[in-house]
Enzyme design. Structure first.
Site, short mmCIF file in Angstrom:
data_model
loop_
_atom_site.label_atom_id
_atom_site.label_comp_id
_atom_site.label_asym_id
_atom_site.label_seq_id
_atom_site.Cartn_x
_atom_site.Cartn_y
_atom_site.Cartn_z
N TYR A 151 0.84 -1.21 0.00
CA TYR A 151 0.00 0.00 0.00
C TYR A 151 0.87 1.26 0.00
CZ TYR A 151 -4.18 -2.78 0.72
OH TYR A 151 -5.21 -3.67 0.55
N ARG A 174 -3.64 5.37 3.56
CA ARG A 174 -5.05 5.00 3.83
C ARG A 174 -5.94 5.34 2.64
NH1 ARG A 174 -6.32 5.89 10.23
NH2 ARG A 174 -4.52 4.71 10.94
N CYS A 204 -6.78 -4.45 -8.11
CA CYS A 204 -6.49 -4.05 -6.73
C CYS A 204 -5.94 -5.23 -5.92
CB CYS A 204 -7.73 -3.46 -6.07
SG CYS A 204 -9.14 -4.57 -6.01
#
Length: 167
Positions: free
Chosen positions: A102, A116, A133
């Site tokens: 991420y 986030r 994803c």
């Protein structure tokens, strides 16, 4: 406008696609159209759908037959704000077999501190598989979440890793 809905049998279970104007707007590993429709914001959900055959369904079959790049050029349509739009486009640049964390994904999007927000873009990605994803992992390398289940995410990453290594 009426959308077209198609379901393809895959080793990971039924995969349902919803398309408008030959662009996939939502997809996922379910035979239940309501689960796929739920991935689209209410304001832009199609008023109805017809069952039909889609070219994108052929790309799904080819992907599962080992042509992992078959999904790369399928047209998709997302509805979201500027950050998510950029993030969804960036997801399509992550090569199969080379997942990012991420934090790496946030940097790819141009916002290295927006980890986030990058994760949220993954979580709200409606055309699963075509906007991969599943190729984004937790910073520690573990799978993290996936709307369609960790077993599917693990399977996709394994398929892409072994196919990329063989190619």
């Amino acid at each position: 406008m009426t959308a077209i809905l198609d379901t393809v049998d895959t080793p990971d279970g039924p995969f349902t696609l919803l398309a408008e104007d030959d662009r996939v707007v939502a997809s996922g590993w379910t035979a239940d159209p309501a689960e796929v429709l739920a991935r689209i914001p209410i304001a832009v959900r199609p008023s109805g759908f017809d069952r039909g055959s889609l070219l994108a369904s052929d790309a799904v079959r080819a992907y599962y037959d080992g042509e992992i790049t078959a999904i790369d050029d399928v047209a998709v349509h997302h509805v979201g704000g500027p950050f998510r739009t950029v993030a969804w486009a960036a997801l399509r640049t992550i090569p199969a077999g080379s997942p990012l964390t991420y934090s790496q994904f946030a940097a790819l999007v141009g916002s290295p501190t927006a980890i986030r927000a990058a994760a949220s873009a993954c979580a709200t990605n409606a055309p699963a598989l075509f906007v991969p994803c599943h190729r984004v992992l937790r910073t520690d390398g573990s799978l993290g979440g996936f709307a369609w289940g960790l077993d599917v995410k693990r399977s996709l990453l394994g398929r892409e890793s072994s196919t990329a290594a063989a190619g």
